[in-house]
Design a protein around this motif. Structure first.
Motif, PDB file in Angstrom:
ATOM      1  N   ALA A 269     -25.871  -7.973   3.506  1.00 39.67           N
ATOM      2  CA  ALA A 269     -25.133  -8.068   2.442  1.00 39.67           C
ATOM      3  C   ALA A 269     -26.169  -7.993   1.079  1.00 39.67           C
ATOM      4  CB  ALA A 269     -24.519  -9.603   2.466  1.00 39.67           C
ATOM      5  N   LEU A 270     -26.163  -6.689   0.869  1.00 38.99           N
ATOM      6  CA  LEU A 270     -27.115  -6.591  -0.432  1.00 38.99           C
ATOM      7  C   LEU A 270     -26.251  -5.760  -1.462  1.00 38.99           C
ATOM      8  CD1 LEU A 270     -30.126  -6.326   1.792  1.00 38.99           C
ATOM      9  CD2 LEU A 270     -29.714  -8.264   0.539  1.00 38.99           C
ATOM     10  N   LEU A 271     -26.913  -4.980  -2.799  1.00 38.98           N
ATOM     11  CA  LEU A 271     -26.531  -4.165  -3.828  1.00 38.98           C
ATOM     12  C   LEU A 271     -25.791  -2.632  -3.321  1.00 38.98           C
ATOM     13  CD1 LEU A 271     -28.339  -4.955  -6.668  1.00 38.98           C
ATOM     14  CD2 LEU A 271     -26.314  -5.450  -6.861  1.00 38.98           C
ATOM     15  N   ARG A 272     -24.375  -2.274  -3.292  1.00 42.43           N
ATOM     16  CA  ARG A 272     -24.684  -1.457  -2.290  1.00 42.43           C
ATOM     17  C   ARG A 272     -24.854  -0.913  -0.836  1.00 42.43           C
ATOM     18  NH1 ARG A 272     -25.873   3.248  -4.432  1.00 42.43           N
ATOM     19  NH2 ARG A 272     -23.921   5.080  -4.727  1.00 42.43           N
ATOM     20  N   GLY A 273     -25.100  -2.636  -0.285  1.00 43.41           N
ATOM     21  CA  GLY A 273     -24.987  -2.591   0.853  1.00 43.41           C
ATOM     22  C   GLY A 273     -23.521  -2.837   2.207  1.00 43.41           C
ATOM     23  N   LYS A 274     -23.911  -4.127   2.548  1.00 49.13           N
ATOM     24  CA  LYS A 274     -22.427  -4.458   3.437  1.00 49.13           C
ATOM     25  C   LYS A 274     -21.705  -4.849   2.971  1.00 49.13           C
ATOM     26  CE  LYS A 274     -21.030  -8.393   6.078  1.00 49.13           C
ATOM     27  NZ  LYS A 274     -21.078  -9.509   6.639  1.00 49.13           N
ATOM     28  N   GLY A 275     -20.571  -3.954   3.209  1.00 44.79           N
ATOM     29  CA  GLY A 275     -18.902  -3.177   2.945  1.00 44.79           C
ATOM     30  C   GLY A 275     -18.826  -2.119   2.236  1.00 44.79           C
ATOM     31  N   THR A 276     -19.953  -1.130   2.483  1.00 44.92           N
ATOM     32  CA  THR A 276     -19.981   0.331   1.501  1.00 44.92           C
ATOM     33  C   THR A 276     -21.005   1.154   2.723  1.00 44.92           C
ATOM     34  OG1 THR A 276     -22.302   0.244   0.905  1.00 44.92           O
ATOM     35  CG2 THR A 276     -20.442  -0.995  -0.710  1.00 44.92           C
ATOM     36  N   LEU A 277     -20.196   2.789   2.347  1.00 43.10           N
ATOM     37  CA  LEU A 277     -19.775   3.410   3.416  1.00 43.10           C
ATOM     38  C   LEU A 277     -21.841   4.418   2.866  1.00 43.10           C
ATOM     39  CD1 LEU A 277     -16.363   4.955   3.903  1.00 43.10           C
ATOM     40  CD2 LEU A 277     -18.964   3.363   5.639  1.00 43.10           C
ATOM     41  N   TYR A 278     -22.707   3.909   1.889  1.00 41.71           N
ATOM     42  CA  TYR A 278     -24.012   4.131   1.503  1.00 41.71           C
ATOM     43  C   TYR A 278     -24.637   3.635   2.851  1.00 41.71           C
ATOM     44  CZ  TYR A 278     -21.900   4.363  -3.089  1.00 41.71           C
ATOM     45  OH  TYR A 278     -21.053   4.962  -4.185  1.00 41.71           O
ATOM     46  N   ASP A 279     -26.477   4.156   2.306  1.00 38.84           N
ATOM     47  CA  ASP A 279     -26.448   3.758   3.699  1.00 38.84           C
ATOM     48  C   ASP A 279     -26.955   2.449   3.762  1.00 38.84           C
ATOM     49  OD1 ASP A 279     -29.079   5.744   5.094  1.00 38.84           O
ATOM     50  OD2 ASP A 279     -30.677   3.532   4.446  1.00 38.84           O
ATOM     51  N   LEU A 280     -27.484   1.567   2.469  1.00 43.39           N
ATOM     52  CA  LEU A 280     -27.176   0.163   3.094  1.00 43.39           C
ATOM     53  C   LEU A 280     -26.631   0.177   3.583  1.00 43.39           C
ATOM     54  CD1 LEU A 280     -29.691  -1.009  -0.087  1.00 43.39           C
ATOM     55  CD2 LEU A 280     -30.574  -0.498   1.867  1.00 43.39           C
ATOM     56  N   GLY A 281     -25.623   0.329   3.978  1.00 45.15           N
ATOM     57  CA  GLY A 281     -24.222  -0.107   5.031  1.00 45.15           C
ATOM     58  C   GLY A 281     -24.326   0.000   6.564  1.00 45.15           C
TER      59      GLY A 281
END
Length: 476
Positions: A269-281
């Motif tokens: 649960a970080l910037l552009r992480g959890k909940g997004t389809l970006y790498d950190l997610g």
């Protein structure tokens, strides 16, 4: 004649006895490997020291990597726990098992791999952090439905189920499971931890915020650093808990014939992480160790999906893999890290939590496809701006919002975090732009690649009976 007959009879008896004696002395078939799956919660790669992140100390998990194989390109099938865990548990993608709603229970008609291991002679258990696949019991009306129709099925799928408790009780559950496991059976156990899920409270384990190397697409503020240090503290605390399990396996003499797997259930649960389809997610750590089966110290860059865990366990256990499982066993990588993996990875974004669709944290619909070079994201409800999952009320985010409102936030971060609306399609050159900040969708130089990725995604969506509109519109 009688002497010859007696002599022949004696020879026959001797041969029979000798064969029987040899059969008795023949060594028993080796017991299939035990399997321990350790799952961290909201854990993005590369945040372990074995993955090259410099300001974190995770010696126990690093030891697993040194003694086994570390996968640098492991991805979950969704950036959310329920959706992702459903795929891990079944070896089938999230759409295929109809688990795109956060509070959905896994239907009884869908087989989970612990059931197959159980039929294959394993003693099985799930313990620790909630495994998220029996529905959500927070809403009374939902609970009533779960109970009325008997939708909570995991108590019938495994021998041991105890998904509650804090850090100490998780280790107690683990030791209780092993103490009660039959000695003549191999075992499988999933040990789930809450770290590094928010709320962050591992203060004594936190590194110095000023020492940290931030991801390149994050704004460098005091609040962002403090929050990130708190996240890393949770991972360092988690490492100590993993160490307890590893030490106990060794103490019991089980280390040599136990497959140990460490994986994150989805990104942090970080910037552009959890909940997004970006790498950190969706990019998570994955490490596998077995002293007899896996060559130590390997690193694999094969594209790996959460659906690959189930067929790997079944293959190791000698249990047939059902045809409906679409994941690929990772066992070829055990001796050659260059083997195995997928050409393309697919992932989905569905509803999150049980809130109404008031923002993209609660409700978002998206799909992604990528290989090692390019990534396509399809935002089906692109009009909704980015809203963070699990940290919208945190001081560091409120500070960023204030800077945005006052026009003080650097433009590149402003566009990434506070755009009024997203693009329907995003395409990234992952080698030139690993932080996924330069959207190339619509650019002539990637037109052929973009169409190819959309075509492949369209095929996958059709085959999996996706309910979203397909990404390629018919010609007028």
């Amino acid at each position: 004649m009688l002497k010859q007959l007696l002599f022949a009879t004696a020879l026959l008896h001797a041969a029979t006895w000798q064969a029987h004696a040899q059969k008795k002395k023949a060594p028993a078939a080796p017991q299939p490997p035990n399997i321990v799956l350790i799952v961290s919660d909201d854990h993005s790669a590369p945040f372990l020291s074995s993955y090259g992140y410099p300001q974190i100390k995770t010696p126990n998990i690093d030891r697993l990597a040194q003694e086994g194989i570390r996968f640098t390109r492991a991805y979950t099938t969704a950036p959310q726990c329920v959706l992702s865990r459903a795929a891990i548990m079944t070896g089938r993608n999230t759409l295929d098992v109809q688990m795109t709603r956060f509070s959905a229970p896994l239907d009884a008609s869908v087989t989970a791999y612990p059931e197959l291991l159980r039929k294959g002679g394993y003693h099985t258990g799930i313990l620790g952090r909630n495994f998220h696949l029996d529905g959500n019991r927070r809403v009374p009306e939902t609970v009533a439905v779960l109970e009325k129709y008997g939708l909570e099925t995991f108590k019938n799928r495994v021998d041991y189920l105890n998904a509650t408790g804090n850090r100490d009780s998780i280790f107690q559950q683990y030791t209780e499971f092993l103490d009660k496991a039959p000695k003549n059976k191999p075992f499988f156990v999933q040990v789930g931890y809450s770290d590094p899920h928010r709320i962050f409270n591992a203060k004594n384990f936190e590194p110095d915020p000023q020492s940290l190397t931030l991801p390149g697409h994050w704004p460098d503020t005091k609040g962002v650093r403090a929050d990130f240090a708190a996240y890393l503290g949770e991972i360092q605390r988690l490492d100590s808990d993993v160490g307890r399990v590893l030490d106990d396996l060794k103490k019991r003499g089980l280390e040599e014939n136990t497959l140990v797997v460490f994986i994150g259930d989805n990104g942090g649960a970080l910037l552009r992480g959890k909940g997004t389809l970006y790498d950190l997610g969706i990019h998570v750590p994955l490490i596998i160790r077995h002293p007899r089966l896996i060559k130590a110290g390997q690193v694999s860059d094969a594209l790996v999906s959460g659906i690959d865990i189930a067929p790997t366990f079944l293959a190791v256990a000698g249990v047939p893999v059902p045809k409906e499982i679409t994941g690929k066993s990772l066992t070829p990588t055990f001796t050659d890290s260059q083997q195995g993996g997928h050409e393309y990875i697919f992932a989905v974004r569905g509803a999150h939590g049980q809130g109404l669709p008031t923002n993209s944290s609660n409700f978002d619909l998206g799909r992604t496809i990528f290989n090692k070079k390019y990534k396509l994201i399809y935002n089906a409800i692109w009009q909704i701006p980015y809203h963070p999952v699990d940290f919208a009320g945190q001081p560091f985010w409120l500070d960023l919002k204030q800077q945005h409102a006052e026009g003080k936030l650097e433009e590149k971060y402003d566009k990434l975090l506070f755009a009024d609306r997203r693009k329907m399609f995003e395409i990234y050159d992952l080698q030139a732009d690993p932080d996924e900040t330069n959207n190339l969708s619509g650019q002539p130089e990637v037109a052929t690649i973009e169409h190819d990725l959309k075509t492949r995604l369209q095929e996958w969506m059709i085959l999996n009976r996706d309910y979203l509109p397909l990404p390629i519109a018919p010609e007028n």
